[in-house]
Each structure stands twice: as structure tokens, then as C-alpha cells.
Motif scaffolding. Structure first.
Motif, mmCIF file in Angstrom:
data_model
loop_
_atom_site.group_PDB
_atom_site.id
_atom_site.type_symbol
_atom_site.label_atom_id
_atom_site.label_comp_id
_atom_site.label_asym_id
_atom_site.label_seq_id
_atom_site.Cartn_x
_atom_site.Cartn_y
_atom_site.Cartn_z
ATOM 1 N N TYR A 13 11.826 11.955 12.339
ATOM 2 C CA TYR A 13 10.859 12.360 11.311
ATOM 3 C C TYR A 13 10.688 13.878 11.318
ATOM 4 O O TYR A 13 10.669 14.520 10.262
ATOM 5 C CB TYR A 13 9.522 11.665 11.590
ATOM 6 C CG TYR A 13 8.368 12.164 10.764
ATOM 7 C CD1 TYR A 13 8.186 11.724 9.459
ATOM 8 C CD2 TYR A 13 7.452 13.068 11.288
ATOM 9 C CE1 TYR A 13 7.122 12.164 8.698
ATOM 10 C CE2 TYR A 13 6.387 13.519 10.531
ATOM 11 C CZ TYR A 13 6.223 13.072 9.234
ATOM 12 O OH TYR A 13 5.173 13.519 8.499
ATOM 13 N N ASP A 16 13.722 15.562 9.721
ATOM 14 C CA ASP A 16 14.010 15.194 8.329
ATOM 15 C C ASP A 16 13.681 16.356 7.398
ATOM 16 O O ASP A 16 12.597 16.927 7.458
ATOM 17 C CB ASP A 16 13.181 13.963 7.956
ATOM 18 C CG ASP A 16 13.561 13.383 6.609
ATOM 19 O OD1 ASP A 16 13.673 14.156 5.624
ATOM 20 O OD2 ASP A 16 13.728 12.159 6.524
ATOM 21 N N LYS A 17 14.618 16.690 6.523
ATOM 22 C CA LYS A 17 14.416 17.832 5.629
ATOM 23 C C LYS A 17 13.263 17.624 4.658
ATOM 24 O O LYS A 17 12.710 18.571 4.121
ATOM 25 C CB LYS A 17 15.700 18.147 4.870
ATOM 26 C CG LYS A 17 16.147 17.048 3.909
ATOM 27 C CD LYS A 17 17.409 17.441 3.176
ATOM 28 C CE LYS A 17 17.896 16.340 2.277
ATOM 29 N NZ LYS A 17 16.990 15.943 1.248
ATOM 30 N N ASP A 18 12.866 16.378 4.420
ATOM 31 C CA ASP A 18 11.755 16.096 3.505
ATOM 32 C C ASP A 18 10.397 16.076 4.196
ATOM 33 O O ASP A 18 9.366 15.950 3.529
ATOM 34 C CB ASP A 18 11.969 14.745 2.808
ATOM 35 C CG ASP A 18 13.148 14.785 1.848
ATOM 36 O OD1 ASP A 18 13.392 15.855 1.255
ATOM 37 O OD2 ASP A 18 13.809 13.747 1.696
ATOM 38 N N THR A 19 10.347 16.198 5.497
ATOM 39 C CA THR A 19 9.078 16.133 6.223
ATOM 40 C C THR A 19 8.055 17.156 5.725
ATOM 41 O O THR A 19 6.905 16.797 5.507
ATOM 42 C CB THR A 19 9.306 16.248 7.739
ATOM 43 O OG1 THR A 19 9.988 15.071 8.165
ATOM 44 C CG2 THR A 19 7.990 16.351 8.492
ATOM 45 N N SER A 21 7.446 18.267 2.851
ATOM 46 C CA SER A 21 6.840 17.832 1.591
ATOM 47 C C SER A 21 5.868 16.671 1.797
ATOM 48 O O SER A 21 5.080 16.363 0.913
ATOM 49 C CB SER A 21 7.929 17.444 0.579
ATOM 50 O OG SER A 21 8.605 16.288 1.026
ATOM 51 N N ARG A 22 5.907 16.036 2.978
ATOM 52 C CA ARG A 22 4.968 14.951 3.272
ATOM 53 C C ARG A 22 3.729 15.472 3.984
ATOM 54 O O ARG A 22 2.843 14.711 4.342
ATOM 55 C CB ARG A 22 5.657 13.871 4.116
ATOM 56 C CG ARG A 22 6.750 13.147 3.348
ATOM 57 C CD ARG A 22 7.227 11.927 4.098
ATOM 58 N NE ARG A 22 7.846 12.252 5.362
ATOM 59 C CZ ARG A 22 9.152 12.358 5.575
ATOM 60 N NH1 ARG A 22 9.987 12.167 4.590
ATOM 61 N NH2 ARG A 22 9.616 12.641 6.770
#
Length: 178
Positions: A13, A16-19, A21-22
Motif C-alpha cells: 500500500y 502503490d503509486k495511487d496511495t 491520492s487516497r
């Protein structure tokens, strides 16, 4: 093995490259960076020992709804996911209680109006429980109590503080319902 599975998932997690944005919290990401740097054997030193943040509790409801988490493992799984990033007793115990309450609500085992009573019963059942080494390792030595900001003198004091926080939440939930 349970601890290793969680650590592996948390580190994935964090990478993760999108973390970003979360919007994970500062405590969560700081603990995960420390965990990666220190290594999994020292996970209790990577957690934030004095952060009673909400990140650990926000994840708890999902543990209660997860179909692969058995009733027997629910407490350990919910507590473990909490204390990997937020070490104080209230985080692990409140997360475990919330996961259990979420599961009971989803199964229609308790009505929403009875949630506070369910939490009081949960706390009574876990009062004086054995210290769960799988979920908590040696955290009782590393964390501080919320009242006097001293390290816990025993495993039992860590458990007592965690259960006391569940009771505190149940009392506030009851007062809001009235």
C-alpha cells in the motif's frame, strides 16, 4: 504468518503509486516508511507509540466485513491492522471492538439502537483478557498511557487501558442515542 501477511500488504500500500491520492495520514505513512527501513522483525518500533489517531479505527470496519477473516481471528486481525501504525492500547482495542460491532450489525445480530449496549458487553467480555502476543507483541513496553504519559508497567495495564477506551466510547454512544 498473520503478522507477515499484514506487513506485506501495508508495505505494498505504501509503495502503490495511487496511495497519495487516497490521502493516508501522516502517522500511517510515517509508520510504513519506518517499517520498511527497520525491517519487519522490528515492526513494534516502526509503529507510532503515542499516536491515538483515527487511521487505525477507520480501517477496522472493513476487517469486520472481510469474508476471509474468521470470527476466531477477528480480534487479532483488527487489532493488528491498527497497531501496525498506531501503537496505543486504545487503537487496537477500539479497532477490534468496531470490527466486531460491524460484523454483528451486518449479520443482523444486533440492532443499531443497541450498538452501545453491544460495546459494553464486548468490553465486559474482554476485561482482564490474556494479552494477545500475535496482535500486540511487546507494544505494552513501548506505548504510553493516555493519562500519565508513562510507559505501561505491565501487559495487563495495556489491556485495561484498551478496554477502558471501548467503555468510554460506548458511554458516549449511549449518551448520543438518548
Amino acid at each position: 504468518m498473520l503478522r507477515m501477511d499484514f506487513i506485506t500488504e501495508f508495505l505494498a500500500y505504501a509503495r502503490d503509486k495511487d496511495t497519495p491520492s487516497r490521502a493516508p495520514g501522516v502517522t500511517v505513512m510515517g509508520s510504513l516508511r519506518a517499517l520498511e527501513k527497520m525491517g519487519v522483525a522490528r515492526w513494534t518500533h516502526a509503529t507510532s507509540p503515542d499516536s491515538a489517531g483515527c487511521g487505525s479505527v477507520m480501517r477496522a470496519a472493513w476487517v469486520g466485513l472481510h469474508p476471509r477473516v474468521s470470527d476466531e481471528n477477528l480480534f487479532t486481525v483488527a487489532a493488528m491492522q491498527a497497531v501496525l501504525t498506531h501503537g496505543p492500547a486504545e487503537n487496537g482495542f477500539v479497532a477490534a471492538a468496531l470490527a466486531g460491532l460491524t460484523r454483528a450489525l451486518a449479520r443482523d445480530e444486533v440492532a443499531p439502537v443497541d450498538a452501545a449496549a453491544w460495546l459494553f458487553d464486548w468490553a465486559a467480555h474482554h476485561d482482564g483478557m490474556a494479552y494477545d502476543e500475535v496482535a500486540f507483541s511487546n507494544l505494552w513496553r513501548l506505548t504510553v498511557t493516555s493519562d500519565c504519559r508513562e510507559k505501561h508497567s505491565s501487559r495487563e495495564s495495556y489491556v485495561a487501558e484498551g478496554v477502558a477506551h471501548v467503555r468510554w466510547i460506548a458511554a458516549h454512544a449511549r449518551s448520543l442515542a438518548n
